[in-house]
Design a protein around this motif. Structure first.
Motif, PDB file in Angstrom:
ATOM      1  N   ARG A 104       0.856  -1.174   0.000  1.00 36.07           N
ATOM      2  CA  ARG A 104       0.000   0.000   0.000  1.00 36.07           C
ATOM      3  C   ARG A 104       0.896   1.229   0.000  1.00 36.07           C
ATOM      4  NH1 ARG A 104      -5.077  -1.696   3.694  1.00 36.07           N
ATOM      5  NH2 ARG A 104      -5.417  -3.613   2.571  1.00 36.07           N
ATOM      6  N   ILE A 105       0.695   2.060  -0.942  1.00 34.67           N
ATOM      7  CA  ILE A 105       1.562   3.208  -1.174  1.00 34.67           C
ATOM      8  C   ILE A 105       1.568   4.174   0.026  1.00 34.67           C
ATOM      9  CG2 ILE A 105       1.984   5.180  -2.691  1.00 34.67           C
ATOM     10  CD1 ILE A 105       2.712   2.447  -3.890  1.00 34.67           C
ATOM     11  N   PRO A 106       0.445   4.609   0.589  1.00 41.12           N
ATOM     12  CA  PRO A 106       0.524   5.560   1.704  1.00 41.12           C
ATOM     13  C   PRO A 106       1.268   4.984   2.908  1.00 41.12           C
ATOM     14  CG  PRO A 106      -1.695   5.524   0.816  1.00 41.12           C
ATOM     15  CD  PRO A 106      -0.931   4.425   0.143  1.00 41.12           C
ATOM     16  N   GLN A 107       1.033   3.745   3.250  1.00 38.31           N
ATOM     17  CA  GLN A 107       1.723   3.134   4.391  1.00 38.31           C
ATOM     18  C   GLN A 107       3.213   2.996   4.097  1.00 38.31           C
ATOM     19  OE1 GLN A 107       0.260  -0.710   5.495  1.00 38.31           O
ATOM     20  NE2 GLN A 107       1.486  -0.772   7.378  1.00 38.31           N
ATOM     21  N   PHE A 108       3.560   2.661   2.886  1.00 39.62           N
ATOM     22  CA  PHE A 108       4.942   2.533   2.471  1.00 39.62           C
ATOM     23  C   PHE A 108       5.655   3.882   2.591  1.00 39.62           C
ATOM     24  CE2 PHE A 108       8.155   2.655  -0.981  1.00 39.62           C
ATOM     25  CZ  PHE A 108       9.013   1.701  -0.481  1.00 39.62           C
ATOM     26  N   ARG A 109       5.005   4.954   2.138  1.00 42.31           N
ATOM     27  CA  ARG A 109       5.600   6.290   2.195  1.00 42.31           C
ATOM     28  C   ARG A 109       5.844   6.716   3.650  1.00 42.31           C
ATOM     29  NH1 ARG A 109       2.087   9.374  -2.394  1.00 42.31           N
ATOM     30  NH2 ARG A 109       3.120   8.410  -4.176  1.00 42.31           N
ATOM     31  N   ARG A 110       4.920   6.416   4.539  1.00 42.70           N
ATOM     32  CA  ARG A 110       5.096   6.768   5.945  1.00 42.70           C
ATOM     33  C   ARG A 110       6.270   6.001   6.564  1.00 42.70           C
ATOM     34  NH1 ARG A 110      -0.488   5.646   8.159  1.00 42.70           N
ATOM     35  NH2 ARG A 110      -1.117   5.517   6.008  1.00 42.70           N
ATOM     36  N   THR A 111       6.364   4.738   6.223  1.00 40.98           N
ATOM     37  CA  THR A 111       7.448   3.928   6.766  1.00 40.98           C
ATOM     38  C   THR A 111       8.798   4.413   6.257  1.00 40.98           C
ATOM     39  OG1 THR A 111       5.969   2.038   6.857  1.00 40.98           O
ATOM     40  CG2 THR A 111       8.318   1.575   7.018  1.00 40.98           C
ATOM     41  N   VAL A 112       8.890   4.691   4.981  1.00 40.18           N
ATOM     42  CA  VAL A 112      10.138   5.184   4.395  1.00 40.18           C
ATOM     43  C   VAL A 112      10.462   6.566   4.958  1.00 40.18           C
ATOM     44  CG1 VAL A 112      11.223   5.960   2.247  1.00 40.18           C
ATOM     45  CG2 VAL A 112      10.007   3.796   2.311  1.00 40.18           C
ATOM     46  N   GLY A 113       9.455   7.421   5.108  1.00 40.08           N
ATOM     47  CA  GLY A 113       9.673   8.758   5.665  1.00 40.08           C
ATOM     48  C   GLY A 113      10.177   8.695   7.100  1.00 40.08           C
ATOM     49  N   ALA A 114       9.580   7.827   7.928  1.00 43.18           N
ATOM     50  CA  ALA A 114      10.012   7.672   9.313  1.00 43.18           C
ATOM     51  C   ALA A 114      11.441   7.133   9.375  1.00 43.18           C
ATOM     52  CB  ALA A 114       9.067   6.755  10.067  1.00 43.18           C
ATOM     53  N   ALA A 115      11.769   6.199   8.523  1.00 41.42           N
ATOM     54  CA  ALA A 115      13.126   5.646   8.492  1.00 41.42           C
ATOM     55  C   ALA A 115      14.136   6.714   8.080  1.00 41.42           C
ATOM     56  CB  ALA A 115      13.198   4.450   7.549  1.00 41.42           C
ATOM     57  N   ALA A 116      13.765   7.548   7.103  1.00 40.96           N
ATOM     58  CA  ALA A 116      14.660   8.617   6.650  1.00 40.96           C
ATOM     59  C   ALA A 116      14.902   9.634   7.766  1.00 40.96           C
ATOM     60  CB  ALA A 116      14.087   9.305   5.419  1.00 40.96           C
ATOM     61  N   ILE A 117      13.848   9.980   8.502  1.00 37.61           N
ATOM     62  CA  ILE A 117      14.003  10.912   9.615  1.00 37.61           C
ATOM     63  C   ILE A 117      14.890  10.307  10.703  1.00 37.61           C
ATOM     64  CG2 ILE A 117      12.753  12.037  11.505  1.00 37.61           C
ATOM     65  CD1 ILE A 117      10.468  12.488   9.485  1.00 37.61           C
ATOM     66  N   VAL A 131      17.249   8.015  10.351  1.00 36.38           N
ATOM     67  CA  VAL A 131      18.632   7.984   9.859  1.00 36.38           C
ATOM     68  C   VAL A 131      19.228   9.387   9.906  1.00 36.38           C
ATOM     69  CG1 VAL A 131      20.064   7.626   7.802  1.00 36.38           C
ATOM     70  CG2 VAL A 131      18.392   5.904   8.472  1.00 36.38           C
ATOM     71  N   GLY A 132      18.475  10.396   9.517  1.00 41.77           N
ATOM     72  CA  GLY A 132      18.954  11.776   9.555  1.00 41.77           C
ATOM     73  C   GLY A 132      19.253  12.227  10.979  1.00 41.77           C
ATOM     74  N   ALA A 133      18.366  11.899  11.913  1.00 35.64           N
ATOM     75  CA  ALA A 133      18.578  12.278  13.309  1.00 35.64           C
ATOM     76  C   ALA A 133      19.795  11.559  13.889  1.00 35.64           C
ATOM     77  CB  ALA A 133      17.339  11.968  14.135  1.00 35.64           C
ATOM     78  N   LEU A 134      19.916  10.286  13.601  1.00 40.16           N
ATOM     79  CA  LEU A 134      21.051   9.514  14.105  1.00 40.16           C
ATOM     80  C   LEU A 134      22.368  10.059  13.558  1.00 40.16           C
ATOM     81  CD1 LEU A 134      21.871   7.083  15.811  1.00 40.16           C
ATOM     82  CD2 LEU A 134      21.690   5.683  13.771  1.00 40.16           C
ATOM     83  N   THR A 135      22.381  10.399  12.284  1.00 44.46           N
ATOM     84  CA  THR A 135      23.580  10.963  11.672  1.00 44.46           C
ATOM     85  C   THR A 135      23.899  12.330  12.270  1.00 44.46           C
ATOM     86  OG1 THR A 135      23.133   9.791   9.613  1.00 44.46           O
ATOM     87  CG2 THR A 135      24.630  11.670   9.490  1.00 44.46           C
ATOM     88  N   GLY A 136      22.881  13.142  12.448  1.00 50.44           N
ATOM     89  CA  GLY A 136      23.090  14.473  13.008  1.00 50.44           C
ATOM     90  C   GLY A 136      23.567  14.439  14.441  1.00 50.44           C
ATOM     91  N   LEU A 137      23.076  13.507  15.217  1.00 47.42           N
ATOM     92  CA  LEU A 137      23.452  13.442  16.623  1.00 47.42           C
ATOM     93  C   LEU A 137      24.805  12.779  16.859  1.00 47.42           C
ATOM     94  CD1 LEU A 137      20.010  12.504  18.174  1.00 47.42           C
ATOM     95  CD2 LEU A 137      21.153  14.722  18.252  1.00 47.42           C
ATOM     96  N   THR A 138      25.253  11.948  15.968  1.00 49.49           N
ATOM     97  CA  THR A 138      26.529  11.254  16.165  1.00 49.49           C
ATOM     98  C   THR A 138      27.648  11.759  15.268  1.00 49.49           C
ATOM     99  OG1 THR A 138      25.939   9.541  14.572  1.00 49.49           O
ATOM    100  CG2 THR A 138      25.376   9.147  16.892  1.00 49.49           C
ATOM    101  N   ALA A 139      27.358  12.635  14.335  1.00 48.79           N
ATOM    102  CA  ALA A 139      28.376  13.103  13.396  1.00 48.79           C
ATOM    103  C   ALA A 139      29.406  13.997  14.060  1.00 48.79           C
ATOM    104  CB  ALA A 139      27.723  13.834  12.225  1.00 48.79           C
ATOM    105  N   CYS A 140      29.090  14.619  15.189  1.00 48.54           N
ATOM    106  CA  CYS A 140      30.054  15.482  15.876  1.00 48.54           C
ATOM    107  C   CYS A 140      31.312  14.706  16.208  1.00 48.54           C
ATOM    108  CB  CYS A 140      29.479  16.011  17.179  1.00 48.54           C
ATOM    109  SG  CYS A 140      27.927  16.824  17.035  1.00 48.54           S
ATOM    110  N   ASP A 141      31.164  13.456  16.525  1.00 42.12           N
ATOM    111  CA  ASP A 141      32.288  12.630  16.935  1.00 42.12           C
ATOM    112  C   ASP A 141      33.273  12.411  15.793  1.00 42.12           C
ATOM    113  OD1 ASP A 141      33.648  11.225  18.878  1.00 42.12           O
ATOM    114  OD2 ASP A 141      32.796   9.320  18.224  1.00 42.12           O
ATOM    115  N   LEU A 142      32.830  12.613  14.561  1.00 44.56           N
ATOM    116  CA  LEU A 142      33.731  12.419  13.432  1.00 44.56           C
ATOM    117  C   LEU A 142      34.758  13.536  13.331  1.00 44.56           C
ATOM    118  CD1 LEU A 142      31.177  11.279  10.708  1.00 44.56           C
ATOM    119  CD2 LEU A 142      32.811   9.866  11.947  1.00 44.56           C
ATOM    120  N   PHE A 143      34.413  14.739  13.784  1.00 39.48           N
ATOM    121  CA  PHE A 143      35.272  15.897  13.581  1.00 39.48           C
ATOM    122  C   PHE A 143      35.896  16.427  14.871  1.00 39.48           C
ATOM    123  CE2 PHE A 143      31.866  15.987  10.383  1.00 39.48           C
ATOM    124  CZ  PHE A 143      32.629  15.720   9.262  1.00 39.48           C
ATOM    125  N   ALA A 144      35.255  16.227  15.987  1.00 39.63           N
ATOM    126  CA  ALA A 144      35.754  16.752  17.259  1.00 39.63           C
ATOM    127  C   ALA A 144      36.513  15.670  18.014  1.00 39.63           C
ATOM    128  CB  ALA A 144      34.582  17.246  18.113  1.00 39.63           C
TER     129      ALA A 144
END
Length: 167
Positions: free
Chosen positions: A9-22, A24-37
């Motif tokens: 089902r397209i709407p459910q699929f879009r929500r799942t993909v959107g939640a996963a993208a958010i 991944v983005g949050a995890l990257t944003g919160l842990t990326a500081c460790d790469l440079f500092a």
């Protein structure tokens, strides 16, 4: 007429993909500081002027000599008995003066704050800004510490200068 249900089902699929993208983005944003500092906790340094060591079962913390008039000094040090038995500690300066301390089990003793006759060192042969040897003995262990000699010009040590009378 039979109606076919889509497998995805397209709407459910879009929500799942959107939640996963958010996520991944949050995890990257919160842990990326460790790469440079750099991690400061990997390289712990003492935040004090004095020196520390462990002698037998006794921890010697932030040992420093605060110089006064006429070559006198006040030995400021914290001794911690890490044993469940009483410990005898001897602190000997390079001019031969000794201080004897008896530590109860698991006890802490702060010497030199405030200055006293017990921690008064006369005829110190080291100038402010230099190092002098203070030998700490506890039980069968002995360590020669290179203790800094400072003046009372540093704010935390201003009240620790020995008085001319030695106490």
């Amino acid at each position: 007429m039979t109606r076919r249900t889509p497998l995805l089902r397209i709407p459910q699929f879009r929500r799942t993909v959107g939640a996963a993208a958010i996520a991944v983005g949050a995890l990257t944003g919160l842990t990326a500081c460790d790469l440079f500092a750099p991690q400061d906790t990997l390289y712990i340094e003492e935040a004090s002027v004095g020196v520390s060591a462990t002698v037998g079962q006794v921890f010697v913390g932030n040992a420093v000599l605060v110089s006064g008039a006429g070559g006198s000094a006040n030995l400021v040090v914290t001794l911690v008995n890490q044993s469940s038995e009483a410990q005898q500690v001897e602190l000997a300066t390079s001019n031969g003066q000794t201080i004897h301390v008896s530590l109860d089990p698991r006890a802490t003793e702060r010497l030199g704050n405030p200055p006293s006759e017990k921690t008064f060192i006369s005829s110190l042969d080291a100038q402010p800004g230099s190092l002098t040897t203070v030998t700490v003995t506890s039980g069968d262990s002995s360590v020669g510490l290179q203790v800094p000699v400072i003046t009372g010009a540093l704010p935390p040590y201003g009240t620790l200068t020995p008085s001319p009378s030695g106490g």
